[in-house]
Design a protein around this motif. Structure first.
Motif, PDB file in Angstrom:
ATOM      1  N   UNK A  50      42.031  50.008  37.859  1.00  0.00           N
ATOM      2  CA  UNK A  50      41.410  49.092  38.823  1.00  0.00           C
ATOM      3  C   UNK A  50      42.451  48.160  39.438  1.00  0.00           C
ATOM      4  N   UNK A  51      43.328  47.604  38.602  1.00  0.00           N
ATOM      5  CA  UNK A  51      44.351  46.686  39.097  1.00  0.00           C
ATOM      6  C   UNK A  51      45.335  47.392  40.024  1.00  0.00           C
ATOM      7  N   UNK A  59      40.503  45.320  47.315  1.00  0.00           N
ATOM      8  CA  UNK A  59      39.291  45.413  46.491  1.00  0.00           C
ATOM      9  C   UNK A  59      38.363  46.498  47.006  1.00  0.00           C
ATOM     10  N   UNK A  60      37.604  47.090  46.086  1.00  0.00           N
ATOM     11  CA  UNK A  60      36.581  48.056  46.445  1.00  0.00           C
ATOM     12  C   UNK A  60      35.451  47.318  47.155  1.00  0.00           C
ATOM     13  N   UNK A  62      32.194  47.348  46.807  1.00  0.00           N
ATOM     14  CA  UNK A  62      31.175  46.735  45.943  1.00  0.00           C
ATOM     15  C   UNK A  62      31.693  45.464  45.276  1.00  0.00           C
ATOM     16  N   UNK A  63      32.982  45.413  44.921  1.00  0.00           N
ATOM     17  CA  UNK A  63      33.553  44.216  44.302  1.00  0.00           C
ATOM     18  C   UNK A  63      33.744  43.117  45.324  1.00  0.00           C
ATOM     19  N   UNK A  64      34.093  43.468  46.551  1.00  0.00           N
ATOM     20  CA  UNK A  64      34.316  42.484  47.603  1.00  0.00           C
ATOM     21  C   UNK A  64      32.994  41.780  47.944  1.00  0.00           C
ATOM     22  N   UNK A  65      31.869  42.507  47.928  1.00  0.00           N
ATOM     23  CA  UNK A  65      30.562  41.936  48.253  1.00  0.00           C
ATOM     24  C   UNK A  65      30.078  40.991  47.154  1.00  0.00           C
ATOM     25  N   UNK A  66      30.405  41.318  45.895  1.00  0.00           N
ATOM     26  CA  UNK A  66      29.880  40.528  44.774  1.00  0.00           C
ATOM     27  C   UNK A  66      30.848  39.438  44.308  1.00  0.00           C
ATOM     28  N   UNK A  67      31.952  39.311  44.999  1.00  0.00           N
ATOM     29  CA  UNK A  67      32.866  38.220  44.697  1.00  0.00           C
ATOM     30  C   UNK A  67      33.929  38.561  43.771  1.00  0.00           C
TER      31      UNK A  67
END
Length: 67
Positions: A50-51, A59-60, A62-67
């Motif tokens: 992931x890193x 960022x992916x 889904x991660x960008x949307x959820x912070x």
């Protein structure tokens, strides 16, 4: 009506599964395609993937949307 007696390249025959494509990519070209959610990896290995992904590509979604 005549039919084709040969199969054009890329059509017909056996298709490689996704894992075989990834394996061949690694062995032949040194390209590694790894899912950050691959259950064969331990948590630290998935976190490393992931890193690396975030460092190289951001960022992916889904991660960008959820912070």
């Amino acid at each position: 009506m005549k039919t084709m007696k040969f199969t054009p390249r890329g059509f017909g025959g056996d298709r490689r599964d996704a894992d075989q494509v990834r394996r061949d990519g690694w062995r032949e070209q040194g390209v590694l395609a790894v899912s950050a959610d691959d259950e064969r990896l331990s948590w630290p290995e998935r976190e490393l993937v992931r890193q690396l992904g975030e460092r190289l590509y951001g960022k992916r979604e889904q991660e960008a949307r959820h912070g």
